[in-house]
Design a protein around this motif. Structure first.
Motif, PDB file in Angstrom:
ATOM      1  N   THR A 164       0.836  -1.073  -0.071  1.00 24.46           N
ATOM      2  CA  THR A 164      -0.009  -0.014  -0.146  1.00 24.46           C
ATOM      3  C   THR A 164       0.997   1.391   0.086  1.00 24.46           C
ATOM      4  OG1 THR A 164      -1.734  -1.110   1.256  1.00 24.46           O
ATOM      5  CG2 THR A 164      -1.973   1.156   1.300  1.00 24.46           C
ATOM      6  N   GLU A 165       1.917   1.155   0.812  1.00 27.29           N
ATOM      7  CA  GLU A 165       2.954   2.283   0.725  1.00 27.29           C
ATOM      8  C   GLU A 165       3.680   2.350  -0.317  1.00 27.29           C
ATOM      9  OE1 GLU A 165       5.204   2.445   4.377  1.00 27.29           O
ATOM     10  OE2 GLU A 165       3.538   1.737   5.637  1.00 27.29           O
ATOM     11  N   ALA A 166       3.841   1.251  -1.050  1.00 30.32           N
ATOM     12  CA  ALA A 166       4.798   1.325  -2.268  1.00 30.32           C
ATOM     13  C   ALA A 166       3.933   2.153  -3.396  1.00 30.32           C
ATOM     14  CB  ALA A 166       5.101   0.026  -2.658  1.00 30.32           C
ATOM     15  N   VAL A 167       2.627   1.562  -3.463  1.00 31.55           N
ATOM     16  CA  VAL A 167       1.861   2.113  -4.468  1.00 31.55           C
ATOM     17  C   VAL A 167       1.636   3.728  -4.364  1.00 31.55           C
ATOM     18  CG1 VAL A 167      -0.615   2.698  -5.135  1.00 31.55           C
ATOM     19  CG2 VAL A 167       0.253   0.228  -4.651  1.00 31.55           C
ATOM     20  N   THR A 168       1.693   4.431  -3.236  1.00 33.16           N
ATOM     21  CA  THR A 168       1.966   5.954  -3.022  1.00 33.16           C
ATOM     22  C   THR A 168       3.205   6.369  -3.516  1.00 33.16           C
ATOM     23  OG1 THR A 168       0.189   5.516  -1.131  1.00 33.16           O
ATOM     24  CG2 THR A 168       1.756   7.626  -1.552  1.00 33.16           C
ATOM     25  N   SER A 169       4.233   5.409  -3.060  1.00 38.15           N
ATOM     26  CA  SER A 169       5.566   5.910  -3.766  1.00 38.15           C
ATOM     27  C   SER A 169       5.649   5.892  -4.898  1.00 38.15           C
ATOM     28  CB  SER A 169       6.499   5.109  -2.773  1.00 38.15           C
ATOM     29  OG  SER A 169       7.725   5.391  -2.937  1.00 38.15           O
ATOM     30  N   LEU A 170       5.187   4.823  -5.438  1.00 34.19           N
ATOM     31  CA  LEU A 170       5.539   4.991  -7.092  1.00 34.19           C
ATOM     32  C   LEU A 170       4.642   6.041  -7.811  1.00 34.19           C
ATOM     33  CD1 LEU A 170       4.430   1.061  -7.754  1.00 34.19           C
ATOM     34  CD2 LEU A 170       6.812   2.326  -8.142  1.00 34.19           C
ATOM     35  N   SER A 171       3.243   6.364  -7.408  1.00 33.40           N
ATOM     36  CA  SER A 171       2.722   7.471  -7.918  1.00 33.40           C
ATOM     37  C   SER A 171       3.350   8.699  -7.564  1.00 33.40           C
ATOM     38  CB  SER A 171       1.346   7.769  -7.122  1.00 33.40           C
ATOM     39  OG  SER A 171       0.571   6.105  -7.451  1.00 33.40           O
ATOM     40  N   ASN A 172       3.876   9.026  -6.356  1.00 32.27           N
ATOM     41  CA  ASN A 172       4.827  10.057  -6.067  1.00 32.27           C
ATOM     42  C   ASN A 172       5.776  10.385  -7.242  1.00 32.27           C
ATOM     43  OD1 ASN A 172       2.829  10.645  -4.246  1.00 32.27           O
ATOM     44  ND2 ASN A 172       4.302   9.979  -2.544  1.00 32.27           N
ATOM     45  N   HIS A 173       6.355   9.256  -7.749  1.00 29.83           N
ATOM     46  CA  HIS A 173       7.323   9.370  -8.475  1.00 29.83           C
ATOM     47  C   HIS A 173       7.025   9.343  -9.855  1.00 29.83           C
ATOM     48  CE1 HIS A 173      10.135   8.325  -5.122  1.00 29.83           C
ATOM     49  NE2 HIS A 173      10.979   8.745  -5.850  1.00 29.83           N
ATOM     50  N   GLY A 174       5.693   9.632 -10.303  1.00 32.77           N
ATOM     51  CA  GLY A 174       5.113   9.658 -11.502  1.00 32.77           C
ATOM     52  C   GLY A 174       4.811   8.585 -12.304  1.00 32.77           C
ATOM     53  N   ILE A 175       4.876   7.510 -11.535  1.00 38.69           N
ATOM     54  CA  ILE A 175       4.686   6.084 -12.079  1.00 38.69           C
ATOM     55  C   ILE A 175       3.196   5.723 -12.198  1.00 38.69           C
ATOM     56  CG2 ILE A 175       4.998   3.604 -12.405  1.00 38.69           C
ATOM     57  CD1 ILE A 175       7.867   4.365 -11.088  1.00 38.69           C
ATOM     58  N   ARG A 176       2.481   5.457 -13.322  1.00 35.88           N
ATOM     59  CA  ARG A 176       1.301   5.170 -13.347  1.00 35.88           C
ATOM     60  C   ARG A 176       1.057   3.778 -12.730  1.00 35.88           C
ATOM     61  NH1 ARG A 176      -3.043   7.131 -16.483  1.00 35.88           N
ATOM     62  NH2 ARG A 176      -4.649   5.831 -16.946  1.00 35.88           N
ATOM     63  N   THR A 177       0.098   3.681 -11.720  1.00 39.49           N
ATOM     64  CA  THR A 177      -0.222   2.427 -11.111  1.00 39.49           C
ATOM     65  C   THR A 177      -1.331   1.905 -11.091  1.00 39.49           C
ATOM     66  OG1 THR A 177      -0.623   3.522  -8.901  1.00 39.49           O
ATOM     67  CG2 THR A 177       1.767   2.848  -9.295  1.00 39.49           C
ATOM     68  N   LEU A 178      -1.880   0.548 -11.342  1.00 38.99           N
ATOM     69  CA  LEU A 178      -3.040   0.022 -11.347  1.00 38.99           C
ATOM     70  C   LEU A 178      -3.085  -1.087 -10.164  1.00 38.99           C
ATOM     71  CD1 LEU A 178      -5.936  -0.531 -12.557  1.00 38.99           C
ATOM     72  CD2 LEU A 178      -4.584  -2.045 -14.052  1.00 38.99           C
ATOM     73  N   VAL A 179      -3.903  -0.729  -9.338  1.00 37.62           N
ATOM     74  CA  VAL A 179      -4.014  -1.711  -8.065  1.00 37.62           C
ATOM     75  C   VAL A 179      -5.327  -2.596  -8.282  1.00 37.62           C
ATOM     76  CG1 VAL A 179      -4.403  -1.766  -5.666  1.00 37.62           C
ATOM     77  CG2 VAL A 179      -3.026  -0.184  -6.510  1.00 37.62           C
ATOM     78  N   LEU A 180      -5.283  -3.921  -8.229  1.00 34.33           N
ATOM     79  CA  LEU A 180      -6.231  -4.818  -8.304  1.00 34.33           C
ATOM     80  C   LEU A 180      -6.466  -5.698  -7.195  1.00 34.33           C
ATOM     81  CD1 LEU A 180      -5.779  -5.693 -12.172  1.00 34.33           C
ATOM     82  CD2 LEU A 180      -7.219  -4.247 -11.190  1.00 34.33           C
ATOM     83  N   ASP A 181      -7.732  -5.923  -6.537  1.00 34.66           N
ATOM     84  CA  ASP A 181      -8.043  -7.015  -5.587  1.00 34.66           C
ATOM     85  C   ASP A 181      -8.251  -8.202  -6.171  1.00 34.66           C
ATOM     86  OD1 ASP A 181      -8.855  -8.325  -3.355  1.00 34.66           O
ATOM     87  OD2 ASP A 181      -9.926  -6.472  -2.707  1.00 34.66           O
ATOM     88  N   ALA A 182      -7.277  -8.968  -5.640  1.00 36.01           N
ATOM     89  CA  ALA A 182      -7.298 -10.623  -6.284  1.00 36.01           C
ATOM     90  C   ALA A 182      -7.769 -11.609  -5.268  1.00 36.01           C
ATOM     91  CB  ALA A 182      -6.029 -10.805  -6.487  1.00 36.01           C
ATOM     92  N   THR A 183      -8.736 -10.853  -4.017  1.00 33.96           N
ATOM     93  CA  THR A 183      -9.315 -11.725  -2.987  1.00 33.96           C
ATOM     94  C   THR A 183     -10.269 -12.670  -3.693  1.00 33.96           C
ATOM     95  OG1 THR A 183      -8.746 -10.136  -1.504  1.00 33.96           O
ATOM     96  CG2 THR A 183     -10.482 -11.935  -0.774  1.00 33.96           C
ATOM     97  N   ASP A 184     -10.905 -12.298  -4.553  1.00 25.54           N
ATOM     98  CA  ASP A 184     -12.153 -13.204  -5.115  1.00 25.54           C
ATOM     99  C   ASP A 184     -12.139 -13.115  -6.638  1.00 25.54           C
ATOM    100  OD1 ASP A 184     -13.229 -13.942  -2.543  1.00 25.54           O
ATOM    101  OD2 ASP A 184     -14.117 -11.844  -2.555  1.00 25.54           O
ATOM    102  N   ALA A 185     -11.448 -12.226  -7.222  1.00 23.07           N
ATOM    103  CA  ALA A 185     -11.549 -12.310  -8.826  1.00 23.07           C
ATOM    104  C   ALA A 185     -10.863 -13.263  -9.300  1.00 23.07           C
ATOM    105  CB  ALA A 185     -10.957 -10.811  -9.202  1.00 23.07           C
TER     106      ALA A 185
END
Length: 209
Positions: A164-185
């Motif tokens: 979760t923190e890494a996603v924020t850090s990547l976004s802050n560095h200008g990297i487009r991120t896509l977070v997907l929940d694989a719990t049930d999908a």
């Protein structure tokens, strides 16, 4: 018309999230969409990469972080950049997001991790798979641990929080991120979502911000 240009997509996530299964489905979906896919992974299947992959009980902290970074730069030089220049869609199993989690579990600061990866090419799209920590822990227990990181007490919760923190850090560095929940999908459902995002990015005007 979709432009013929290379694109760099990375997929990361906690141990037990089902990343390998989703990646296989992504590659199949992209092939079905008629895209030239080059699938690869980190650590790489090279002497340097295998030293990092199989050396987690031997190397720790900055030593391991430097091994991972060295393998990444060699990977970029010998495989990723040539494939991108040839117009391929490169799909990489693990990249900087994993470093921002596993190396932090090893006591390395985020600042140092970014310093070590300062010259690493940013992906066009960083996909991060997540899931309920309890579900991840159960999957991990079923398949067995692959490294000392996964053998750490409460590793699934720790990885979940650090991603979760890494996603924020990547976004802050200008990297487009896509977070997907694989719990049930289902993996195929996640693969279609990723493929749709790739298609949308490839169809954008290069001058669009």
């Amino acid at each position: 018309m979709i432009p013929t240009k290379g694109m760099f997509v990375t997929v990361d996530g906690p141990g037990g999230v089902g990343k390998s299964t989703v990646l296989a489905a992504v590659v199949n979906q992209l092939h079905a969409d008629g895209l030239p896919v080059f699938a690869t992974r980190e650590p790489t299947d090279t002497p340097l990469g295998n030293l990092a992959r199989h050396g987690t009980d031997t190397y720790r902290g900055l030593a391991m972080a430097c091994l991972i970074a060295a393998d990444r730069y060699q990977h970029l030089t010998t495989e990723i950049r040539p494939a991108l220049e040839a117009g391929a869609l490169v799909v990489c199993d693990r990249y900087i997001a994993s470093s921002l989690v596993l190396q932090r579990m090893d006591g390395v600061t985020p600042h140092m991790i970014w310093e070590l990866n300062h010259h690493a090419d940013p992906p066009d799209l960083a996909v991060v798979l997540t899931a309920d920590p309890g579900v991840i822990a159960a999957r991990l227990a079923s398949r067995g641990a692959h490294s000392r990181y996964e053998r750490l007490p409460d590793s699934s919760r720790i990885e979940h929080e650090l991603y979760t923190e890494a996603v924020t850090s990547l976004s802050n560095h200008g990297i487009r991120t896509l977070v997907l929940d694989a719990t049930d999908a289902r993996p195929e459902e996640l693969a279609r979502t990723i493929a749709a995002e790739v298609a949308a990015l490839r169809s954008r005007d290069p001058d669009d911000s």
